[in-house]
Design an enzyme around this catalytic site. Structure first.
Site, PDB file in Angstrom:
ATOM      1  N   GLU A 111     -17.913  17.427 -20.002  1.00  0.00           N
ATOM      2  CA  GLU A 111     -17.438  18.787 -20.273  1.00  0.00           C
ATOM      3  C   GLU A 111     -17.654  19.680 -19.057  1.00  0.00           C
ATOM      4  O   GLU A 111     -18.675  19.581 -18.379  1.00  0.00           O
ATOM      5  CB  GLU A 111     -18.177  19.351 -21.484  1.00  0.00           C
ATOM      6  CG  GLU A 111     -17.628  20.667 -22.005  1.00  0.00           C
ATOM      7  CD  GLU A 111     -18.257  21.054 -23.338  1.00  0.00           C
ATOM      8  OE1 GLU A 111     -18.561  22.251 -23.487  1.00  0.00           O
ATOM      9  OE2 GLU A 111     -18.456  20.159 -24.199  1.00  0.00           O
ATOM     10  N   ASP A 113     -17.249  23.899 -18.336  1.00  0.00           N
ATOM     11  CA  ASP A 113     -17.073  25.121 -19.126  1.00  0.00           C
ATOM     12  C   ASP A 113     -16.970  26.394 -18.311  1.00  0.00           C
ATOM     13  O   ASP A 113     -17.750  26.613 -17.384  1.00  0.00           O
ATOM     14  CB  ASP A 113     -18.284  25.337 -20.052  1.00  0.00           C
ATOM     15  CG  ASP A 113     -18.449  24.244 -21.080  1.00  0.00           C
ATOM     16  OD1 ASP A 113     -17.450  23.657 -21.497  1.00  0.00           O
ATOM     17  OD2 ASP A 113     -19.607  23.977 -21.463  1.00  0.00           O
ATOM     18  N   GLU A 115     -17.503  29.912 -20.203  1.00  0.00           N
ATOM     19  CA  GLU A 115     -17.777  30.558 -21.477  1.00  0.00           C
ATOM     20  C   GLU A 115     -17.979  32.045 -21.229  1.00  0.00           C
ATOM     21  O   GLU A 115     -18.884  32.441 -20.487  1.00  0.00           O
ATOM     22  CB  GLU A 115     -19.020  29.965 -22.145  1.00  0.00           C
ATOM     23  CG  GLU A 115     -18.826  28.544 -22.638  1.00  0.00           C
ATOM     24  CD  GLU A 115     -20.081  27.991 -23.284  1.00  0.00           C
ATOM     25  OE1 GLU A 115     -19.990  27.479 -24.409  1.00  0.00           O
ATOM     26  OE2 GLU A 115     -21.154  28.064 -22.656  1.00  0.00           O
TER      27      GLU A 115
END
Length: 364
Positions: A111, A113, A115
């Site tokens: 993953e 990210d 955010e």
């Protein structure tokens, strides 16, 4: 001028303005219509598209959040979108723009990210980046920044570059973080094909002051808009790639070589300098300086002494960042006015009408 043409012109204006401010050349990638590369993920009724299909708004209301996903998985690539975040009181709200293969590799997923963490009124949105490889969730590699502009008034571009050698995160074409692969990282470096996701959701339990401030739906629906969608990479079947790949692996290797040699991936001295400036001015947490959590820094950490002195043992900045009053945009007022006019022409009136209807229903 047609709405699509206005939007395209605006993107060129914004890219040029961002490049002028940072001193870096603009990253030129081809944007696509939503249906060309994406599909709804959840909250179908809360996904609103502009008439030309190039702008997508995700809504979070009392009933659900929403999200979309790329139609294909990619073995490395450059993933980019211009995003405008919800305004006003946004505590507990999280907007995410990320790559993942968790649906295929549940216990050993990769993953990358972005955010975006909402906040109470008067406090800025914060953006967090993270890197996971092979299910290494116990070794979070979070870095957090306060953006040097208001991300709720205009679109700003956020990009993820992923190659076999490095991961880099960009804000308005300026690199803000680079993680270079090393043998000591082992499987912690993401290596399996991933999809691209965009979501908005209720993270009341942790997103704002550790859950102290929760989502207040009186201020909803919360709308995050995405445009300038770009996917540059090798489409790949994750099971075949992990099993050996065959012709597909060879094809992706050629695409990977071309990507690593492109202007997007080459980390020039100018990019490194711009990245250092951004981090000095905007980074408020880094796991590399969090000695309470990691007494021995993780192997990829490039500990910069001038950075280290500004952080506590907890990895958080010693002193609050001081801003010289609100700034509309790092791109300048002229670009902001051009962007606002272009976005207003390009965005679907149906999006605003639907959002208003949902708010009225929520208040009943």
């Amino acid at each position: 001028m047609a709405a699509g043409a206005v939007a395209a012109t605006a993107l060129l204006v914004l890219a040029a303005a961002a490049a002028a401010v940072s001193g870096l050349p603009a990253i030129n990638v081809t944007a696509m219509v939503f249906e060309e590369g994406y599909a709804p993920l959840f909250g179908q009724d809360n996904i609103l598209r502009s008439a030309d299909g190039r702008t997508v708004s995700l809504l979070l209301d009392r009933s659900t959040g929403s999200g979309f996903i790329s139609s294909s998985m990619y073995q490395h690539g450059f993933f980019s979108a211009s995003i405008k975040l919800p305004s006003d009181y946004t505590a507990g709200v999280v907007v995410a723009f990320y790559t993942s293969n968790g649906d295929v590799f549940e216990k050993r997923h990769d993953e990358l990210d972005f955010e975006f963490l909402g906040n109470i009124r008067g406090k800025p949105w914060r953006v967090q980046t993270n890197v996971y490889g092979n299910g290494s969730v116990s070794r979070g590699r979070e870095e957090r920044y306060v953006l040097p502009f208001d991300p709720t008034t205009e679109f700003h571009r956020y990009s993820i570059l992923w190659t076999a050698a490095a991961v880099a995160f960009y804000v308005d074409d300026v690199p803000v973080r680079e993680v270079r692969r090393s043998a000591s990282m082992g499987g912690d470096f993401p290596s399996k094909p991933m999809s691209l996701y965009a979501t908005v959701w209720d993270a009341s339990t942790w997103a704002t002051s550790g859950g102290r401030y929760r989502v207040n739906y009186r201020y909803g629906p919360f709308v995050a808009s995405f445009t300038d969608l770009a996917l540059l990479g090798c489409r790949a079947d994750p099971i075949r790639m992990v099993a050996g790949g065959g012709p597909q692996q060879a094809s992706c290797a050629a695409d990977e070589e071309a990507l690593r040699a492109s202007d997007v991936a080459v980390m020039t001295v100018e990019k490194q300098q711009a990245m250092r400036r951004f981090r000095e001015q905007n980074m408020v947490y880094s796991y590399c300086y969090d000695t309470l959590r990691y007494p021995v820094a993780l192997p990829e950490c490039d500990v910069v002494e001038s950075e280290r002195r500004r952080f506590k043992d907890s990895g958080h900045l010693r002193f609050a960042l001081r801003r010289r009053g609100p700034r509309r945009s790092s791109r300048g007022a002229a670009a902001g006015r051009a962007a606002a006019a272009a976005r207003a022409a390009a965005a679907s009136r149906a999006t605003a009408a639907a959002a208003a209807a949902k708010k009225q229903a929520a208040d009943m």
